[in-house]
Design a protein around this motif. Structure first.
Motif, PDB file in Angstrom:
ATOM      1  N   SER A   1       0.825  -1.214   0.000  1.00  0.00           N
ATOM      2  CA  SER A   1       0.000   0.000   0.000  1.00  0.00           C
ATOM      3  C   SER A   1       0.855   1.258   0.000  1.00  0.00           C
ATOM      4  O   SER A   1       0.535   2.240  -0.688  1.00  0.00           O
ATOM      5  CB  SER A   1      -0.951   0.005   1.209  1.00  0.00           C
ATOM      6  OG  SER A   1      -0.221  -0.006   2.420  1.00  0.00           O
ATOM      7  N   MET A   2       1.950   1.256   0.743  1.00  0.00           N
ATOM      8  CA  MET A   2       2.835   2.412   0.752  1.00  0.00           C
ATOM      9  C   MET A   2       3.694   2.467  -0.507  1.00  0.00           C
ATOM     10  O   MET A   2       4.018   3.559  -0.989  1.00  0.00           O
ATOM     11  CB  MET A   2       3.697   2.419   2.012  1.00  0.00           C
ATOM     12  CG  MET A   2       2.907   2.683   3.264  1.00  0.00           C
ATOM     13  SD  MET A   2       3.949   2.974   4.699  1.00  0.00           S
ATOM     14  CE  MET A   2       2.752   2.624   5.989  1.00  0.00           C
ATOM     15  N   ASP A   3       4.043   1.306  -1.045  1.00  0.00           N
ATOM     16  CA  ASP A   3       4.782   1.285  -2.303  1.00  0.00           C
ATOM     17  C   ASP A   3       3.990   2.004  -3.393  1.00  0.00           C
ATOM     18  O   ASP A   3       4.555   2.748  -4.205  1.00  0.00           O
ATOM     19  CB  ASP A   3       5.048  -0.150  -2.757  1.00  0.00           C
ATOM     20  CG  ASP A   3       5.902  -0.950  -1.783  1.00  0.00           C
ATOM     21  OD1 ASP A   3       6.529  -0.342  -0.894  1.00  0.00           O
ATOM     22  OD2 ASP A   3       5.919  -2.186  -1.900  1.00  0.00           O
ATOM     23  N   ASP A   4       2.687   1.785  -3.407  1.00  0.00           N
ATOM     24  CA  ASP A   4       1.840   2.426  -4.415  1.00  0.00           C
ATOM     25  C   ASP A   4       1.859   3.946  -4.273  1.00  0.00           C
ATOM     26  O   ASP A   4       1.816   4.672  -5.273  1.00  0.00           O
ATOM     27  CB  ASP A   4       0.399   1.923  -4.294  1.00  0.00           C
ATOM     28  CG  ASP A   4       0.244   0.482  -4.784  1.00  0.00           C
ATOM     29  OD1 ASP A   4       1.150  -0.010  -5.486  1.00  0.00           O
ATOM     30  OD2 ASP A   4      -0.777  -0.148  -4.446  1.00  0.00           O
ATOM     31  N   ILE A   5       1.938   4.426  -3.039  1.00  0.00           N
ATOM     32  CA  ILE A   5       1.932   5.873  -2.800  1.00  0.00           C
ATOM     33  C   ILE A   5       3.295   6.481  -3.067  1.00  0.00           C
ATOM     34  O   ILE A   5       3.429   7.437  -3.841  1.00  0.00           O
ATOM     35  CB  ILE A   5       1.511   6.174  -1.350  1.00  0.00           C
ATOM     36  CG1 ILE A   5       0.066   5.730  -1.103  1.00  0.00           C
ATOM     37  CG2 ILE A   5       1.668   7.671  -1.041  1.00  0.00           C
ATOM     38  CD1 ILE A   5      -0.345   5.794   0.346  1.00  0.00           C
ATOM     39  N   TYR A   6       4.324   5.935  -2.438  1.00  0.00           N
ATOM     40  CA  TYR A   6       5.628   6.595  -2.424  1.00  0.00           C
ATOM     41  C   TYR A   6       6.556   6.196  -3.570  1.00  0.00           C
ATOM     42  O   TYR A   6       7.454   6.966  -3.935  1.00  0.00           O
ATOM     43  CB  TYR A   6       6.326   6.332  -1.089  1.00  0.00           C
ATOM     44  CG  TYR A   6       5.600   6.957   0.069  1.00  0.00           C
ATOM     45  CD1 TYR A   6       5.486   8.345   0.166  1.00  0.00           C
ATOM     46  CD2 TYR A   6       4.999   6.175   1.042  1.00  0.00           C
ATOM     47  CE1 TYR A   6       4.796   8.930   1.213  1.00  0.00           C
ATOM     48  CE2 TYR A   6       4.311   6.757   2.091  1.00  0.00           C
ATOM     49  CZ  TYR A   6       4.202   8.131   2.175  1.00  0.00           C
ATOM     50  OH  TYR A   6       3.516   8.710   3.205  1.00  0.00           O
ATOM     51  N   LEU A   7       6.332   5.028  -4.156  1.00  0.00           N
ATOM     52  CA  LEU A   7       7.247   4.552  -5.192  1.00  0.00           C
ATOM     53  C   LEU A   7       6.604   4.513  -6.577  1.00  0.00           C
ATOM     54  O   LEU A   7       7.265   4.828  -7.575  1.00  0.00           O
ATOM     55  CB  LEU A   7       7.770   3.163  -4.840  1.00  0.00           C
ATOM     56  CG  LEU A   7       8.439   3.022  -3.473  1.00  0.00           C
ATOM     57  CD1 LEU A   7       8.922   1.593  -3.254  1.00  0.00           C
ATOM     58  CD2 LEU A   7       9.580   4.016  -3.293  1.00  0.00           C
TER      59      LEU A   7
ATOM     60  N   GLY B   1       7.069   8.990  -6.889  1.00  0.00           N
ATOM     61  CA  GLY B   1       8.113   8.074  -7.312  1.00  0.00           C
ATOM     62  C   GLY B   1       9.366   8.749  -7.835  1.00  0.00           C
ATOM     63  O   GLY B   1      10.436   8.157  -7.868  1.00  0.00           O
ATOM     64  N   THR B   2       9.231  10.035  -8.213  1.00  0.00           N
ATOM     65  CA  THR B   2      10.398  10.769  -8.727  1.00  0.00           C
ATOM     66  C   THR B   2      11.240  11.376  -7.621  1.00  0.00           C
ATOM     67  O   THR B   2      12.364  11.827  -7.885  1.00  0.00           O
ATOM     68  CB  THR B   2       9.958  11.913  -9.666  1.00  0.00           C
ATOM     69  OG1 THR B   2       9.242  12.916  -8.911  1.00  0.00           O
ATOM     70  CG2 THR B   2       9.086  11.395 -10.788  1.00  0.00           C
TER      71      THR B   2
ATOM     72  N   GLY C   1      13.288  12.832  -0.406  1.00  0.00           N
ATOM     73  CA  GLY C   1      11.979  12.276  -0.102  1.00  0.00           C
ATOM     74  C   GLY C   1      12.049  11.077   0.816  1.00  0.00           C
ATOM     75  O   GLY C   1      11.229  10.926   1.727  1.00  0.00           O
ATOM     76  N   VAL C   2      13.027  10.209   0.593  1.00  0.00           N
ATOM     77  CA  VAL C   2      13.181   9.013   1.431  1.00  0.00           C
ATOM     78  C   VAL C   2      13.430   9.403   2.880  1.00  0.00           C
ATOM     79  O   VAL C   2      12.768   8.910   3.808  1.00  0.00           O
ATOM     80  CB  VAL C   2      14.337   8.135   0.903  1.00  0.00           C
ATOM     81  CG1 VAL C   2      14.589   6.952   1.846  1.00  0.00           C
ATOM     82  CG2 VAL C   2      14.031   7.630  -0.501  1.00  0.00           C
ATOM     83  N   LEU C   3      14.375  10.301   3.097  1.00  0.00           N
ATOM     84  CA  LEU C   3      14.730  10.692   4.465  1.00  0.00           C
ATOM     85  C   LEU C   3      13.650  11.541   5.117  1.00  0.00           C
ATOM     86  O   LEU C   3      13.414  11.431   6.326  1.00  0.00           O
ATOM     87  CB  LEU C   3      16.064  11.434   4.459  1.00  0.00           C
ATOM     88  CG  LEU C   3      17.293  10.548   4.237  1.00  0.00           C
ATOM     89  CD1 LEU C   3      18.526  11.397   3.956  1.00  0.00           C
ATOM     90  CD2 LEU C   3      17.537   9.640   5.433  1.00  0.00           C
ATOM     91  N   ALA C   4      12.980  12.386   4.337  1.00  0.00           N
ATOM     92  CA  ALA C   4      11.935  13.235   4.904  1.00  0.00           C
ATOM     93  C   ALA C   4      10.783  12.401   5.455  1.00  0.00           C
ATOM     94  O   ALA C   4      10.273  12.663   6.552  1.00  0.00           O
ATOM     95  CB  ALA C   4      11.427  14.231   3.860  1.00  0.00           C
ATOM     96  N   GLU C   5      10.349  11.396   4.705  1.00  0.00           N
ATOM     97  CA  GLU C   5       9.242  10.561   5.171  1.00  0.00           C
ATOM     98  C   GLU C   5       9.647   9.726   6.375  1.00  0.00           C
ATOM     99  O   GLU C   5       8.861   9.537   7.307  1.00  0.00           O
ATOM    100  CB  GLU C   5       8.745   9.660   4.039  1.00  0.00           C
ATOM    101  CG  GLU C   5       7.956  10.374   2.967  1.00  0.00           C
ATOM    102  CD  GLU C   5       6.723  11.086   3.500  1.00  0.00           C
ATOM    103  OE1 GLU C   5       6.142  10.631   4.508  1.00  0.00           O
ATOM    104  OE2 GLU C   5       6.334  12.098   2.900  1.00  0.00           O
ATOM    105  N   LEU C   6      10.874   9.217   6.352  1.00  0.00           N
ATOM    106  CA  LEU C   6      11.342   8.443   7.499  1.00  0.00           C
ATOM    107  C   LEU C   6      11.398   9.307   8.747  1.00  0.00           C
ATOM    108  O   LEU C   6      10.927   8.891   9.818  1.00  0.00           O
ATOM    109  CB  LEU C   6      12.724   7.856   7.207  1.00  0.00           C
ATOM    110  CG  LEU C   6      13.406   7.116   8.361  1.00  0.00           C
ATOM    111  CD1 LEU C   6      12.563   5.950   8.851  1.00  0.00           C
ATOM    112  CD2 LEU C   6      14.797   6.642   7.942  1.00  0.00           C
ATOM    113  N   ASN C   7      11.946  10.508   8.633  1.00  0.00           N
ATOM    114  CA  ASN C   7      12.074  11.357   9.815  1.00  0.00           C
ATOM    115  C   ASN C   7      10.715  11.762  10.369  1.00  0.00           C
ATOM    116  O   ASN C   7      10.507  11.786  11.585  1.00  0.00           O
ATOM    117  CB  ASN C   7      12.910  12.598   9.505  1.00  0.00           C
ATOM    118  CG  ASN C   7      13.395  13.257  10.779  1.00  0.00           C
ATOM    119  OD1 ASN C   7      14.097  12.648  11.580  1.00  0.00           O
ATOM    120  ND2 ASN C   7      12.990  14.504  11.000  1.00  0.00           N
ATOM    121  N   ALA C   8       9.771  12.064   9.482  1.00  0.00           N
ATOM    122  CA  ALA C   8       8.429  12.407   9.945  1.00  0.00           C
ATOM    123  C   ALA C   8       7.771  11.209  10.623  1.00  0.00           C
ATOM    124  O   ALA C   8       7.094  11.347  11.652  1.00  0.00           O
ATOM    125  CB  ALA C   8       7.579  12.895   8.777  1.00  0.00           C
TER     126      ALA C   8
END
Length: 313
Positions: free
Chosen positions: A166-172, A178-179, A184-191
């Motif tokens: 479900s998250m792959d569909d949103i973020y990747l 996906g771009t 983006g990777v670090l921002a979502e992890l930190n949040a």
């Protein structure tokens, strides 16, 4: 997410430098031989501190004071962020004000998004150039170099299961999301690493599903980071060389890895309320030998693969 996409961020979230740590946590360090001294990520948290008087006195018009008061007793990092972001006009839009329990349930989303707002402030972050991250009340990562990167959708071939679908569909897989690159990777992890404790310390008051993917967000975004590093090494050698030569970035990645372990452990007693049954499976994937190898190679630290996982060896 980019700060200029705040309106999209509001709808999306509802749809779904380092400074000294407190004495309770040791500081990562390197000896003269270039290896790191062992340390653990920890931060002050008292999830059982009595807040019954705050709940009894709850008024919807004082939602911000309520958040600050609860976190002052239970999680100082949350209090600090709620103070720092008090004047953000978007803050109230993330918060449910109908009751104390509803407020508690909304705090995962609210703190997650306010972390984005703090991290992505233009005074601290230049998209794809350098980033900042609120880690806790005593620690911030400031203007960490990123050197751009490659679209995070490139990690998809390494995901061969449906655990994070479900998250792959949103973020990747999403045409825009996906771009996004390392930013983006670090921002979502930190949040996510702020949203999880935000819900954990008020979990007894959460009655619905508003925070039910808190643990999944952390485990999944850590997965993305590990796979991003592996893809950088195997397919983008020049970029790998650049980021591996950035001490502040290597330090941030290590802290986020240990911090993920810390908060997944702290929230384990509320696992059924704050995450899906797949979280442990995702974490197991994150600790697969190939993922431990990449985190150790990138950071230069040997991490514990058994308890306590919030520590280096």
């Amino acid at each position: 997410m980019r700060r200029e996409f705040r309106v999209s961020l509001l709808s999306a979230c509802l749809a779904l430098s380092l400074v000294q740590l407190p004495v309770a946590a040791a500081e990562p360090a390197s000896d003269t031989g270039g290896t790191r001294a062992a340390f653990c990520y920890e931060e002050p948290v008292q999830p059982k501190a009595d807040v019954s008087d705050i709940k009894a006195a709850f008024q919807s018009s004082k939602w911000l004071q309520t958040i600050q008061a609860v976190y002052k007793r239970r999680w100082p990092s949350g209090e600090g962020l709620a103070i720092a972001q008090a004047n953000d006009k978007y803050f109230s839009q993330f918060v449910e004000k109908s009751s104390f329990n509803a407020l508690a349930e909304s705090l995962m989303v609210a703190i997650h998004e306010e972390t984005h707002m703090w991290d992505l402030d233009p005074s601290r972050t230049s998209w794809d150039v350098h980033m900042s991250a609120w880690i806790n009340a005593s620690r911030k990562a400031m203007k960490v170099p990123l050197h751009g990167g490659f679209p995070r959708r490139e990690i998809l071939p390494l995901i061969t299961d449906k655990l994070t679908a479900s998250m792959d569909d949103i973020y990747l897989r999403d045409a825009q999301q996906g771009t996004y690159r390392l930013q983006g990777v670090l921002a979502e992890l930190n949040a996510g690493l702020m949203g999880l404790p935000a819900a954990t310390v008020v979990a007894e008051y959460i009655q619905g599903v508003g925070a039910s993917n808190s643990r999944d967000i952390v485990a999944t975004n850590m997965r993305y980071l590990l796979l991003y590093l592996r893809t950088a090494k195997t397919k983008h050698a020049d970029y790998w060389t650049k980021i591996k030569a950035e001490p502040a970035l290597r330090e941030l990645v290590l802290i986020e890895f240990l911090r993920s372990a810390y908060w997944l452990d702290q929230s384990a007693s509320h696992a059924a309320k704050l995450g899906s049954a797949d979280v442990d499976k995702i974490v197991a994937k994150n600790y697969a030998p190939e993922n431990i190898a990449i985190i150790e190679e990138f950071t230069g630290a040997k991490v514990n693969v058994s308890a306590p996982r919030n520590c280096t060896a």
